[in-house]
Enzyme design. Structure first.
Site, mmCIF file in Angstrom:
data_model
loop_
_atom_site.group_PDB
_atom_site.id
_atom_site.type_symbol
_atom_site.label_atom_id
_atom_site.label_comp_id
_atom_site.label_asym_id
_atom_site.label_seq_id
_atom_site.Cartn_x
_atom_site.Cartn_y
_atom_site.Cartn_z
ATOM 1 C CB CYS A 254 2.848 7.664 2.985
ATOM 2 S SG CYS A 254 3.314 6.566 4.346
ATOM 3 C CD GLU B 167 -3.135 -0.810 2.169
ATOM 4 O OE1 GLU B 167 -4.331 -1.007 1.877
ATOM 5 O OE2 GLU B 167 -2.743 -0.531 3.312
ATOM 6 C CB CYS C 253 5.399 -1.580 16.278
ATOM 7 S SG CYS C 253 7.154 -1.245 15.920
ATOM 8 C CB CYS D 178 0.488 7.512 11.071
ATOM 9 S SG CYS D 178 2.004 6.910 11.842
ATOM 10 C CB CYS E 251 2.192 -0.691 13.624
ATOM 11 S SG CYS E 251 2.384 -0.428 11.845
ATOM 12 C CB CYS F 161 6.507 -4.412 9.041
ATOM 13 S SG CYS F 161 7.859 -3.727 10.032
#
Length: 326
Positions: free
Chosen positions: A97, A83, A108, A319, A111, A104
């Protein structure tokens, strides 16, 4: 566009070296196919259409926010989801972005991308094709590597893409690379001639709390990360942006603001507080009053602090929300 494939194909076709430059100039200016490249022979345009896909990515879906933000879901040749986001601001900025990985590996807690299954690093061409997708829609002038993935794990390909971004209209001083504190990447970036910006995803000044939120802290402890960022500043004389997502009852007290101010040298760091954007986690966002009190304490102690303007929340483009769904 796979630029290596383009160059090898042009060589096989016996074309002069300047053809690659011509094709790249058209592409960087927003052309959407070889047919528009009128200074190339028709036979060459036809041959390239058959042999070199114009993009390494396939557009799967697109979503548009009420605030003008656009999010696109792309897939790679091997089916990896990516994305990327275009954010339009009232001051005229058109900021991208960009993602550096599919998924990932760093998990975290707050996220959505970290909850995805990690795929792989993206190639330089796959990173660049995200930017080119939006360049075909119009002007672009800023970029942040704050999309999917940890850019410092894939820094060679990120830097290769960055070298081409000015051709699209995105200068190096308007490009920021975010990291959770991957020290080898910070060190490499400090020695990089391009004047790129560094952003540190911090989220807690207390090492134990930071490790709960960001398991990478066990590998690269906070004190060592801050030292690496200070070395970056010493080498580049460019302030480091600290990203701090505001989580209600977790990291948003005035006492925690004091600890953050004690940790960061105001000559080297600026804090960018990020209102928490809903994901599937158990966290909730801090109230406007808590955010204001946190910012006031940082400012009182001499640390520059701003609150990020949230863009694209209604399409899961803000974010922390990128998770390969539109």
């Amino acid at each position: 566009m796979d630029l290596a494939l383009l160059e090898s194909t042009l060589a096989e076709l016996g074309e002069p070296a300047y053809r690659a430059r011509q094709i790249w100039e058209w592409t960087a200016q927003g052309a959407d196919g070889y047919a528009q490249m009128t200074n190339l022979p028709v036979r060459l345009r036809d041959a390239l259409s058959e042999r070199v896909p114009f993009s390494t990515m396939t557009v799967e879906r697109e979503a548009r926010s009420a605030d003008g933000t656009i999010k696109v879901l792309l897939s790679t040749h091997d089916g990896r989801p990516i994305e990327a986001v275009l954010m339009r601001y009232r001051d005229g900025r058109h900021s991208l972005c960009l993602s550096s990985q599919s998924g990932c590996p760093l998990t975290c807690a707050f996220c959505a991308t970290g909850a995805m299954r990690f795929g792989r690093n993206l190639t330089a061409s796959e990173i660049l094709d995200q930017a080119l997708h939006f360049r075909r829609l119009g002007r672009v002038d800023h970029a942040v590597f704050m999309g999917m993935g940890e850019p410092m794990i894939n820094l060679a390909n990120v830097l290769a893409a960055c070298r081409r971004l000015p051709d699209l209209g995105i200068g190096h001083r308007h490009t920021a690379i975010s990291t959770v504190g991957w020290i080898p990447g910070i060190t490499t970036l400090a020695a990089e001639p391009m004047p790129l910006r560094l952003a540190l995803s911090l989220h807690a000044a207390d090492p134990a709390l930071r490790e709960e939120l960001m398991p990478v802290n066990a590998r690269y402890p906070l004190a060592e990360v801050i030292a690496a960022c200070e070395a970056f500043y010493a080498a580049k004389r460019r302030m480091v942006f600290v990203e701090y997502v505001m989580l209600a009852g977790v990291n948003d007290s005035v006492g925690q603001a004091r600890a953050l101010a004690d940790l960061l040298d105001p000559r080297m760091f600026k804090v960018n507080m990020i209102p928490y954007n809903p994901t599937d986690s158990t966290f909730t966002g801090s109230s406007p009053r808590a955010i204001a009190a946190f910012a006031a304490e940082l400012e009182r102690r001499g640390l520059s602090a701003t609150v990020r303007l949230t863009r694209g929340r209604d399409i899961d483009a803000a974010c922390g929300q990128l998770a390969a769904r539109v």
